[in-house]
Write a protein that holds these residues in place. Structure first.
Motif, short mmCIF file in Angstrom:
data_model
loop_
_atom_site.label_atom_id
_atom_site.label_comp_id
_atom_site.label_asym_id
_atom_site.label_seq_id
_atom_site.Cartn_x
_atom_site.Cartn_y
_atom_site.Cartn_z
N ALA A 162 0.83 -1.21 0.00
CA ALA A 162 0.00 0.00 0.00
C ALA A 162 0.86 1.26 0.00
O ALA A 162 0.56 2.24 -0.69
CB ALA A 162 -0.92 0.00 1.22
N LEU A 163 1.97 1.25 0.75
CA LEU A 163 2.85 2.41 0.81
C LEU A 163 3.56 2.64 -0.52
O LEU A 163 3.76 3.80 -0.95
CB LEU A 163 3.86 2.24 1.95
CG LEU A 163 3.28 2.29 3.36
CD1 LEU A 163 4.34 1.94 4.39
CD2 LEU A 163 2.69 3.67 3.65
N VAL A 164 3.98 1.57 -1.17
CA VAL A 164 4.61 1.71 -2.49
C VAL A 164 3.61 2.31 -3.48
O VAL A 164 3.94 3.23 -4.25
CB VAL A 164 5.12 0.34 -2.99
CG1 VAL A 164 5.63 0.46 -4.43
CG2 VAL A 164 6.24 -0.17 -2.08
N LEU A 165 2.41 1.79 -3.47
CA LEU A 165 1.37 2.32 -4.35
C LEU A 165 1.06 3.78 -4.02
O LEU A 165 0.79 4.59 -4.92
CB LEU A 165 0.10 1.48 -4.23
CG LEU A 165 0.18 0.07 -4.82
CD1 LEU A 165 -1.01 -0.77 -4.37
CD2 LEU A 165 0.24 0.13 -6.35
N ALA A 166 1.10 4.12 -2.73
CA ALA A 166 0.83 5.49 -2.31
C ALA A 166 1.88 6.45 -2.86
O ALA A 166 1.57 7.58 -3.27
CB ALA A 166 0.79 5.57 -0.79
N LEU A 167 3.14 6.02 -2.89
CA LEU A 167 4.21 6.87 -3.44
C LEU A 167 4.01 7.10 -4.94
O LEU A 167 4.16 8.23 -5.43
CB LEU A 167 5.57 6.23 -3.19
CG LEU A 167 6.14 6.38 -1.78
CD1 LEU A 167 7.41 5.54 -1.63
CD2 LEU A 167 6.45 7.85 -1.48
#
Length: 315
Positions: A162-167
Motif C-alpha cells: 500500500a505504501l509503495v502504491l501510495a508513493l
C-alpha cells in the motif's frame, strides 16, 4: 464569474483568493478521500462518484460554458489519461492500507514533485524560506504516516505494498496538478476546461467499478450509492475546481503545498468518522504540517513585498 476570475488573475486579490481556494480544496479533498475509503469498496465508490459528477457537469458543458477551442481537446485527452492512472493507483492503495497511513503518503509526496514540475513547466522558483516550509510540511506529513504505520492494526499484511502504491499515486498527484494547471491556463474560459474535464474524466472509472463489483460479487443496490454518489460527486467538483482555479490565479507550487494541509483534515475525519485514534503525537505532527504551510505563504508574501519595495526604490 469568468470576467472576475480573469480580472484578478496575477493580482494581490487573486493571490488571496487562490490561497482561500487551495485551503477549501484541502478540506474537500480530505472529505472526498474519506468517502472513497469509507464503508463501501473504494473501486465501487470511486466509479459511482465519477459517474455522478460527469452527469452533473454535462448540461454545463453543453449549454452554459463556451465550446472548447480546438487546441484544448488533446489537452483534455491527456488529462483524462493521467487522472485515470492516478485513480486506479489510489484505489489499489486504499484497498491495501489504512486511510490515515496511505493518505498522508499520497499527499506528502505530491507537493515536492509538483514544485519541481512547476519550475520545469512554468519557471516558478521557490525561495529558500519557501523550501524550508515545504521541508517542515513534508516532515509533518511523513511523520504522521510513519506514526500511523506503527500503530495501525488494520490491513497490516498488505501495508508495505500500500505504501509503495501510495508513493506512485503521489507522483501522479503532482503530474496531474501541473498538467491541469497548464490546461486551465490554456483555456480562454477556465470554466470551459473544468466542465469538459469532468465530462470526459467521468466515464472510465464507472466501467472499471462495474467489472470489479461483478468479479467480487458486490451487490450495488445495497451500497447506498443513490445518495452517497451525488454527494461525493459534488465534493469532487468543488475540490478539484477550487484547486484548479487557484493554480490559474497564482503559483501552482504554492497552491499545491497549501492543498496538502488536507492531511490534517484527513486525520480529523479518520478520528471522528472512521474510529481511528488521534493522540498528542498525531496532533503535534498535524501542527507541523500547518506550520510548514504557513512558512511557505509567509515567505512568499515577504518576498513579494521585498520585490515591490525594491521596485519602488528604483522608480
Amino acid at each position: 464569474m469568468t470576467e472576475w476570475i480573469l480580472a484578478i488573475e496575477g493580482s494581490h486579490t487573486g493571490r488571496l483568493v487562490a490561497m482561500l481556494l487551495a485551503l477549501l480544496a484541502a478540506v474537500l479533498h480530505a472529505v472526498f478521500a474519506a468517502m472513497q475509503k469509507g464503508r463501501i469498496d473504494p473501486w465501487v465508490m470511486r466509479g459511482a462518484m465519477d459517474a455522478s459528477y460527469g452527469l452533473m457537469a454535462l448540461p454545463f458543458a453543453l449549454f452554459v460554458v463556451p465550446w472548447p477551442e480546438a487546441h484544448l481537446w488533446p489537452i483534455l485527452a491527456g488529462a483524462w489519461a493521467i487522472h485515470t492512472v492516478y485513480k486506479v493507483l489510489q484505489a489499489m492503495a486504499f484497498t491495501r492500507g489504512a486511510y490515515t497511513v496511505v493518505y498522508p503518503v499520497v499527499r506528502g509526496s505530491g507537493p515536492f514533485f509538483t514544485v519541481i514540475g512547476a519550475y520545469l513547466l512554468f519557471g516558478e522558483v521557490f525561495t529558500v524560506g519557501q523550501w524550508l516550509g515545504v521541508a517542515v510540511l513534508l516532515c509533518g506529513i511523513f511523520g504522521l504516516a510513519v506514526y500511523n504505520m506503527r500503530t495501525v492494526t488494520l490491513e497490516r499484511e498488505t501495508l508495505g505494498l500500500a505504501l509503495v502504491l501510495a508513493l506512485f499515486t503521489g507522483f501522479f498527484v503532482a503530474f496531474y496538478t501541473t498538467y491541469d494547471a497548464y490546461g486551465i491556463r490554456a483555456a480562454a474560459d477556465p470554466f470551459t476546461f473544468l466542465a469538459w474535464f469532468f465530462v470526459i474524466d467521468s466515464w472510465s472509472m464507472p466501467i472499471v467499478a462495474l467489472a470489479h463489483a461483478r468479479r467480487k460479487g458486490i451487490a450495488l443496490a445495497r451500497q447506498g450509492l443513490m445518495w452517497r454518489a451525488p454527494i461525493g460527486g459534488l465534493v469532487a467538483m468543488a475540490s478539484f475546481g477550487a484547486i484548479l482555479l487557484a493554480t490559474r490565479l497564482d503559483k501552482v507550487g504554492e497552491a499545491a503545498v497549501l492543498r496538502e494541509t488536507s492531511t490534517i483534515f484527513a486525520a480529523l475525519i479518520g478520528w471522528l468518522f472512521l474510529k481511528e485514534t488521534v493522540g498528542p503525537r498525531r496532533l503535534a505532527l498535524m501542527a507541523l504540517i500547518a506550520l510548514g504551510a504557513v512558512i511557505v505563504e509567509f515567505a512568499a508574501v515577504s518576498y513579494t513585498h521585498l520585490r515591490a519595495h525594491e521596485t519602488s526604490l528604483h522608480l
